[in-house]
Design a protein around this motif. Structure first.
Motif, PDB file in Angstrom:
ATOM      1  N   LEU A 153       0.828  -1.208   0.000  1.00  0.00           N
ATOM      2  CA  LEU A 153       0.000   0.000   0.000  1.00  0.00           C
ATOM      3  C   LEU A 153       0.860   1.254   0.000  1.00  0.00           C
ATOM      4  O   LEU A 153       0.563   2.214  -0.709  1.00  0.00           O
ATOM      5  N   THR A 154       1.940   1.252   0.763  1.00  0.00           N
ATOM      6  CA  THR A 154       2.824   2.409   0.831  1.00  0.00           C
ATOM      7  C   THR A 154       3.437   2.721  -0.519  1.00  0.00           C
ATOM      8  O   THR A 154       3.537   3.884  -0.902  1.00  0.00           O
ATOM      9  N   THR A 155       3.825   1.714  -1.243  1.00  0.00           N
ATOM     10  CA  THR A 155       4.444   1.957  -2.544  1.00  0.00           C
ATOM     11  C   THR A 155       3.411   2.316  -3.607  1.00  0.00           C
ATOM     12  O   THR A 155       3.730   3.026  -4.552  1.00  0.00           O
ATOM     13  N   GLN A 156       2.168   1.875  -3.444  1.00  0.00           N
ATOM     14  CA  GLN A 156       1.131   2.172  -4.441  1.00  0.00           C
ATOM     15  C   GLN A 156       0.357   3.454  -4.148  1.00  0.00           C
ATOM     16  O   GLN A 156      -0.320   3.980  -5.027  1.00  0.00           O
ATOM     17  N   LEU A 157       0.449   3.972  -2.935  1.00  0.00           N
ATOM     18  CA  LEU A 157      -0.363   5.114  -2.536  1.00  0.00           C
ATOM     19  C   LEU A 157      -0.194   6.334  -3.447  1.00  0.00           C
ATOM     20  O   LEU A 157      -1.196   6.883  -3.904  1.00  0.00           O
ATOM     21  N   PRO A 158       1.022   6.784  -3.737  1.00  0.00           N
ATOM     22  CA  PRO A 158       1.143   7.960  -4.620  1.00  0.00           C
ATOM     23  C   PRO A 158       0.511   7.736  -5.995  1.00  0.00           C
ATOM     24  O   PRO A 158      -0.167   8.616  -6.513  1.00  0.00           O
ATOM     25  N   GLU A 159       0.711   6.565  -6.562  1.00  0.00           N
ATOM     26  CA  GLU A 159       0.121   6.274  -7.875  1.00  0.00           C
ATOM     27  C   GLU A 159      -1.400   6.277  -7.794  1.00  0.00           C
ATOM     28  O   GLU A 159      -2.079   6.809  -8.666  1.00  0.00           O
ATOM     29  N   ARG A 160      -1.931   5.669  -6.747  1.00  0.00           N
ATOM     30  CA  ARG A 160      -3.386   5.576  -6.605  1.00  0.00           C
ATOM     31  C   ARG A 160      -4.012   6.940  -6.351  1.00  0.00           C
ATOM     32  O   ARG A 160      -5.085   7.236  -6.864  1.00  0.00           O
TER      33      ARG A 160
END
Length: 43
Positions: free
Chosen positions: A4-11
């Protein structure tokens, strides 16, 4: 780091998926980083 931490900015940048206005993403991230409360309001 969690997935989630790595995908948060993209999402958060995907405004069609989140319904979040791009102008609000920076203040929202600041609140999250500072540990402040984030209120979810439905329209």
């Amino acid at each position: 780091m969690s997935e989630l931490t790595t995908q948060l900015p993209e999402r958060l940048n995907n405004t069609e998926e989140t319904g979040l206005d791009a102008v609000l993403s920076i203040p929202l991230l600041r609140l999250i980083v500072e540990g402040g409360p984030v209120t979810v309001v439905s329209r």
